[in-house]
Write a protein that holds these residues in place. Structure first.
Motif, PDB file in Angstrom:
ATOM      1  N   LEU A 246       0.837  -1.190   0.000  1.00  0.00           N
ATOM      2  CA  LEU A 246       0.000   0.000   0.000  1.00  0.00           C
ATOM      3  C   LEU A 246       0.871   1.237   0.000  1.00  0.00           C
ATOM      4  CD1 LEU A 246      -2.611  -1.081   2.705  1.00  0.00           C
ATOM      5  CD2 LEU A 246      -2.892  -1.153   0.215  1.00  0.00           C
ATOM      6  N   ALA A 247       0.382   2.308  -0.600  1.00  0.00           N
ATOM      7  CA  ALA A 247       1.108   3.568  -0.619  1.00  0.00           C
ATOM      8  C   ALA A 247       1.270   4.105   0.801  1.00  0.00           C
ATOM      9  CB  ALA A 247       0.366   4.579  -1.478  1.00  0.00           C
ATOM     10  N   ALA A 248       2.356   4.836   1.011  1.00  0.00           N
ATOM     11  CA  ALA A 248       2.600   5.401   2.332  1.00  0.00           C
ATOM     12  C   ALA A 248       1.482   6.342   2.759  1.00  0.00           C
ATOM     13  CB  ALA A 248       3.939   6.131   2.344  1.00  0.00           C
ATOM     14  N   ASP A 249       0.853   6.980   1.794  1.00  0.00           N
ATOM     15  CA  ASP A 249      -0.240   7.905   2.106  1.00  0.00           C
ATOM     16  C   ASP A 249      -1.610   7.313   1.815  1.00  0.00           C
ATOM     17  OD1 ASP A 249       0.027   7.839  -0.632  1.00  0.00           O
ATOM     18  OD2 ASP A 249      -0.332   9.986  -0.914  1.00  0.00           O
ATOM     19  N   ALA A 250      -1.698   5.990   1.817  1.00  0.00           N
ATOM     20  CA  ALA A 250      -2.992   5.349   1.575  1.00  0.00           C
ATOM     21  C   ALA A 250      -3.995   5.756   2.643  1.00  0.00           C
ATOM     22  CB  ALA A 250      -2.841   3.833   1.571  1.00  0.00           C
ATOM     23  N   PRO A 251      -5.252   5.922   2.280  1.00  0.00           N
ATOM     24  CA  PRO A 251      -6.268   6.246   3.293  1.00  0.00           C
ATOM     25  C   PRO A 251      -6.485   5.068   4.230  1.00  0.00           C
ATOM     26  CG  PRO A 251      -7.301   5.734   1.195  1.00  0.00           C
ATOM     27  CD  PRO A 251      -5.826   5.780   0.938  1.00  0.00           C
ATOM     28  N   ARG A 252      -7.157   5.322   5.316  1.00  0.00           N
ATOM     29  CA  ARG A 252      -7.471   4.237   6.246  1.00  0.00           C
ATOM     30  C   ARG A 252      -8.453   3.277   5.583  1.00  0.00           C
ATOM     31  NH1 ARG A 252      -9.049   5.403  12.417  1.00  0.00           N
ATOM     32  NH2 ARG A 252      -6.847   6.036  12.324  1.00  0.00           N
ATOM     33  N   LEU A 253      -8.098   1.994   5.600  1.00  0.00           N
ATOM     34  CA  LEU A 253      -8.896   0.977   4.926  1.00  0.00           C
ATOM     35  C   LEU A 253      -9.520   0.043   5.957  1.00  0.00           C
ATOM     36  CD1 LEU A 253      -6.408   0.148   2.028  1.00  0.00           C
ATOM     37  CD2 LEU A 253      -8.299   1.777   2.020  1.00  0.00           C
ATOM     38  N   ARG A 254     -10.636  -0.527   5.593  1.00  0.00           N
ATOM     39  CA  ARG A 254     -11.363  -1.386   6.515  1.00  0.00           C
ATOM     40  C   ARG A 254     -10.905  -2.840   6.448  1.00  0.00           C
ATOM     41  NH1 ARG A 254     -17.500  -0.070   5.065  1.00  0.00           N
ATOM     42  NH2 ARG A 254     -17.908  -1.393   6.881  1.00  0.00           N
ATOM     43  N   SER A 255     -10.307  -3.253   5.337  1.00  0.00           N
ATOM     44  CA  SER A 255     -10.014  -4.676   5.176  1.00  0.00           C
ATOM     45  C   SER A 255      -8.571  -4.973   4.802  1.00  0.00           C
ATOM     46  CB  SER A 255     -10.925  -5.276   4.094  1.00  0.00           C
ATOM     47  OG  SER A 255     -10.654  -4.698   2.823  1.00  0.00           O
ATOM     48  N   LEU A 256      -7.762  -3.954   4.514  1.00  0.00           N
ATOM     49  CA  LEU A 256      -6.400  -4.190   4.027  1.00  0.00           C
ATOM     50  C   LEU A 256      -5.364  -3.572   4.935  1.00  0.00           C
ATOM     51  CD1 LEU A 256      -6.401  -3.614   0.151  1.00  0.00           C
ATOM     52  CD2 LEU A 256      -6.587  -5.760   1.414  1.00  0.00           C
ATOM     53  N   ALA A 257      -4.234  -4.272   5.041  1.00  0.00           N
ATOM     54  CA  ALA A 257      -3.023  -3.767   5.679  1.00  0.00           C
ATOM     55  C   ALA A 257      -1.863  -4.512   5.037  1.00  0.00           C
ATOM     56  CB  ALA A 257      -3.060  -4.015   7.190  1.00  0.00           C
ATOM     57  N   ALA A 258      -0.643  -4.099   5.339  1.00  0.00           N
ATOM     58  CA  ALA A 258       0.518  -4.751   4.723  1.00  0.00           C
ATOM     59  C   ALA A 258       0.503  -6.255   4.973  1.00  0.00           C
ATOM     60  CB  ALA A 258       1.804  -4.122   5.259  1.00  0.00           C
ATOM     61  N   GLY A 259       0.240  -6.653   6.218  1.00  0.00           N
ATOM     62  CA  GLY A 259       0.221  -8.075   6.527  1.00  0.00           C
ATOM     63  C   GLY A 259      -0.908  -8.807   5.822  1.00  0.00           C
ATOM     64  N   THR A 260      -2.036  -8.122   5.636  1.00  0.00           N
ATOM     65  CA  THR A 260      -3.160  -8.726   4.933  1.00  0.00           C
ATOM     66  C   THR A 260      -2.778  -9.070   3.500  1.00  0.00           C
ATOM     67  OG1 THR A 260      -4.637  -7.334   6.251  1.00  0.00           O
ATOM     68  CG2 THR A 260      -5.585  -8.413   4.316  1.00  0.00           C
ATOM     69  N   LEU A 261      -2.080  -8.150   2.834  1.00  0.00           N
ATOM     70  CA  LEU A 261      -1.685  -8.383   1.452  1.00  0.00           C
ATOM     71  C   LEU A 261      -0.648  -9.493   1.332  1.00  0.00           C
ATOM     72  CD1 LEU A 261      -1.580  -4.748   0.053  1.00  0.00           C
ATOM     73  CD2 LEU A 261      -3.103  -6.590  -0.653  1.00  0.00           C
ATOM     74  N   GLU A 262       0.280  -9.557   2.276  1.00  0.00           N
ATOM     75  CA  GLU A 262       1.269 -10.639   2.251  1.00  0.00           C
ATOM     76  C   GLU A 262       0.579 -11.996   2.372  1.00  0.00           C
ATOM     77  OE1 GLU A 262       3.943  -9.768   5.386  1.00  0.00           O
ATOM     78  OE2 GLU A 262       4.760  -7.964   4.429  1.00  0.00           O
ATOM     79  N   ALA A 263      -0.370 -12.086   3.285  1.00  0.00           N
ATOM     80  CA  ALA A 263      -1.120 -13.331   3.440  1.00  0.00           C
ATOM     81  C   ALA A 263      -1.949 -13.624   2.196  1.00  0.00           C
ATOM     82  CB  ALA A 263      -2.020 -13.244   4.678  1.00  0.00           C
ATOM     83  N   ALA A 264      -2.491 -12.584   1.571  1.00  0.00           N
ATOM     84  CA  ALA A 264      -3.295 -12.755   0.371  1.00  0.00           C
ATOM     85  C   ALA A 264      -2.454 -13.312  -0.780  1.00  0.00           C
ATOM     86  CB  ALA A 264      -3.924 -11.425  -0.034  1.00  0.00           C
ATOM     87  N   ALA A 265      -1.221 -12.857  -0.882  1.00  0.00           N
ATOM     88  CA  ALA A 265      -0.334 -13.359  -1.930  1.00  0.00           C
ATOM     89  C   ALA A 265       0.028 -14.817  -1.679  1.00  0.00           C
ATOM     90  CB  ALA A 265       0.921 -12.493  -2.003  1.00  0.00           C
ATOM     91  N   ARG A 266       0.323 -15.160  -0.431  1.00  0.00           N
ATOM     92  CA  ARG A 266       0.662 -16.549  -0.108  1.00  0.00           C
ATOM     93  C   ARG A 266      -0.525 -17.467  -0.366  1.00  0.00           C
ATOM     94  NH1 ARG A 266       3.090 -14.029   4.427  1.00  0.00           N
ATOM     95  NH2 ARG A 266       1.331 -14.624   5.750  1.00  0.00           N
ATOM     96  N   ARG A 267      -1.712 -16.998  -0.021  1.00  0.00           N
ATOM     97  CA  ARG A 267      -2.915 -17.795  -0.219  1.00  0.00           C
ATOM     98  C   ARG A 267      -3.148 -18.083  -1.701  1.00  0.00           C
ATOM     99  NH1 ARG A 267      -5.936 -14.949   2.943  1.00  0.00           N
ATOM    100  NH2 ARG A 267      -6.715 -13.516   1.361  1.00  0.00           N
ATOM    101  N   ALA A 268      -2.939 -17.100  -2.542  1.00  0.00           N
ATOM    102  CA  ALA A 268      -3.130 -17.304  -3.979  1.00  0.00           C
ATOM    103  C   ALA A 268      -2.066 -18.234  -4.553  1.00  0.00           C
ATOM    104  CB  ALA A 268      -3.108 -15.961  -4.699  1.00  0.00           C
ATOM    105  N   GLU A 269      -0.830 -18.047  -4.147  1.00  0.00           N
ATOM    106  CA  GLU A 269       0.269 -18.844  -4.712  1.00  0.00           C
ATOM    107  C   GLU A 269       0.139 -20.323  -4.383  1.00  0.00           C
ATOM    108  OE1 GLU A 269       2.499 -18.353  -6.803  1.00  0.00           O
ATOM    109  OE2 GLU A 269       2.780 -16.194  -6.969  1.00  0.00           O
ATOM    110  N   ARG A 270      -0.517 -20.632  -3.278  1.00  0.00           N
ATOM    111  CA  ARG A 270      -0.679 -22.045  -2.925  1.00  0.00           C
ATOM    112  C   ARG A 270      -1.476 -22.813  -3.976  1.00  0.00           C
ATOM    113  NH1 ARG A 270      -1.157 -20.208   2.611  1.00  0.00           N
ATOM    114  NH2 ARG A 270      -3.433 -20.128   2.444  1.00  0.00           N
ATOM    115  N   GLY A 271      -2.276 -22.104  -4.761  1.00  0.00           N
ATOM    116  CA  GLY A 271      -3.083 -22.767  -5.770  1.00  0.00           C
ATOM    117  C   GLY A 271      -2.432 -22.870  -7.127  1.00  0.00           C
ATOM    118  N   ARG A 272      -1.209 -22.386  -7.269  1.00  0.00           N
ATOM    119  CA  ARG A 272      -0.545 -22.410  -8.570  1.00  0.00           C
ATOM    120  C   ARG A 272      -0.189 -23.849  -8.953  1.00  0.00           C
ATOM    121  NH1 ARG A 272       2.204 -18.635 -11.706  1.00  0.00           N
ATOM    122  NH2 ARG A 272       2.296 -17.057 -10.033  1.00  0.00           N
ATOM    123  N   GLY A 273      -0.527 -24.217 -10.185  1.00  0.00           N
ATOM    124  CA  GLY A 273      -0.182 -25.534 -10.699  1.00  0.00           C
ATOM    125  C   GLY A 273       0.499 -25.411 -12.041  1.00  0.00           C
ATOM    126  N   ALA A 274       0.264 -26.366 -12.910  1.00  0.00           N
ATOM    127  CA  ALA A 274       0.824 -26.299 -14.256  1.00  0.00           C
ATOM    128  C   ALA A 274       0.252 -25.087 -14.977  1.00  0.00           C
ATOM    129  CB  ALA A 274       0.498 -27.574 -15.024  1.00  0.00           C
TER     130      ALA A 274
END
Length: 288
Positions: A246-274
């Motif tokens: 997220l941008a340093a000046d991002a507004p206050r968000l209800r569902s996102l934070a840096a840790g949320t996005l990191e977990a979101a990326a890991r969650r998506a990558e677990r489904g990668r196949g051929a």
């Protein structure tokens, strides 16, 4: 039911009352659930706003929610919304509940709405060689269950690449990672075939069977329930995948934070196949 309109393109239904936010259905599918649409729109828009963002292009987004999120940033000078159905935008402008939910986005003088087929319009923008965008957001339903397949093709993504600035970011809603992995990873391979490097991530809805946003046929207690996550891809031109943050000046968000996005990326990558083949206009690869 509050409003039911048959436009030239689809049935548009708005439900809800004064005590609860509205729900927007397009041809019977829940497109926006007022109670938790912010989860989808925050995840779609805010990672792409981490960088230069003076000029933003939204493909789809006639409900005004993606524009609402983009307009929260200082430095945004223009937001162009390319929407096929004028009836959706008309309702988003004039219905008090829906206009309140989108923050009166279409009243903002920085917002320009173009009623057009996005593929044809974008091809014209490339031919004019005058329009370049810092951020492009694809706010479209899952290509596996809608007729918008051409807007998920290698040719369309090639047009997007030509209207992005060299450091521009492209955010794409790509369907459910868990329920339709073949569709999701086909979008990823198609973006990369068009010269993009990608960063997969996902966002969970409030509860299984109740998640709001594109592709929700019904709410809890209905038949099928729909997927309970959304998959996104953040893309940039070149070989190096973009940072997901997220941008340093991002507004206050209800569902996102840096840790949320990191977990979101890991969650998506677990489904990668051929890797599936990319989708083109001649050989579309998206199934139901």
């Amino acid at each position: 039911m509050r409003v039911a309109v048959q436009t030239d393109l689809q049935e548009v239904v708005l439900t809800g009352d004064r005590q609860e936010p509205p729900d927007l259905f397009l041809d019977g599918r829940l497109r926006v659930s007022g109670q938790d649409e912010y989860r989808y729109h925050e995840a779609l828009v805010h990672p792409a706003m981490n960088g230069a963002r003076a000029r933003v292009l939204i493909v789809g987004g006639g409900d005004g929610m993606a524009a609402r999120e983009a307009l929260r940033y200082r430095g945004v000078r223009s937001v162009t919304v390319v929407e096929l159905d004028p009836g959706v935008v008309r309702l988003a402008r004039t219905d008090p509940a829906l206009a309140s939910l989108n923050g009166q986005a279409f009243r903002d003088p920085r917002v320009r709405v173009v009623y057009a087929d996005a593929f044809r319009w974008l091809r014209g923008a490339v031919d004019r060689l005058q329009e370049r965008y810092d951020v492009v957001i694809s706010d479209l339903p899952d290509p596996g269950i809608t007729p918008s397949t051409k807007l998920y093709s290698e040719e369309f993504y090639g047009l997007v690449a030509q209207v992005l600035t060299p450091t521009g970011r492209f955010a794409v809603h790509a369907g459910s990672v868990t329920d339709r992995p073949r569709t999701y990873w086909t979008v990823d391979s198609t973006l990369r075939a068009a010269g993009f490097a990608t960063r997969p991530y996902s966002a969970a809805g409030r509860a299984p069977g109740f998640a709001a946003g594109p592709d929700r046929a019904d709410r809890a207690g209905g038949t099928g329930g729909g997927p309970d996550d959304w998959g996104f891809l953040l893309a940039v031109r070149g070989a190096r995948p973009p940072a997901l943050g997220l941008a340093a000046d991002a507004p206050r968000l209800r569902s996102l934070a840096a840790g949320t996005l990191e977990a979101a990326a890991r969650r998506a990558e677990r489904g990668r196949g051929a890797e599936p083949p990319p989708s083109t206009l001649v050989h579309p690869r998206y199934g139901g």
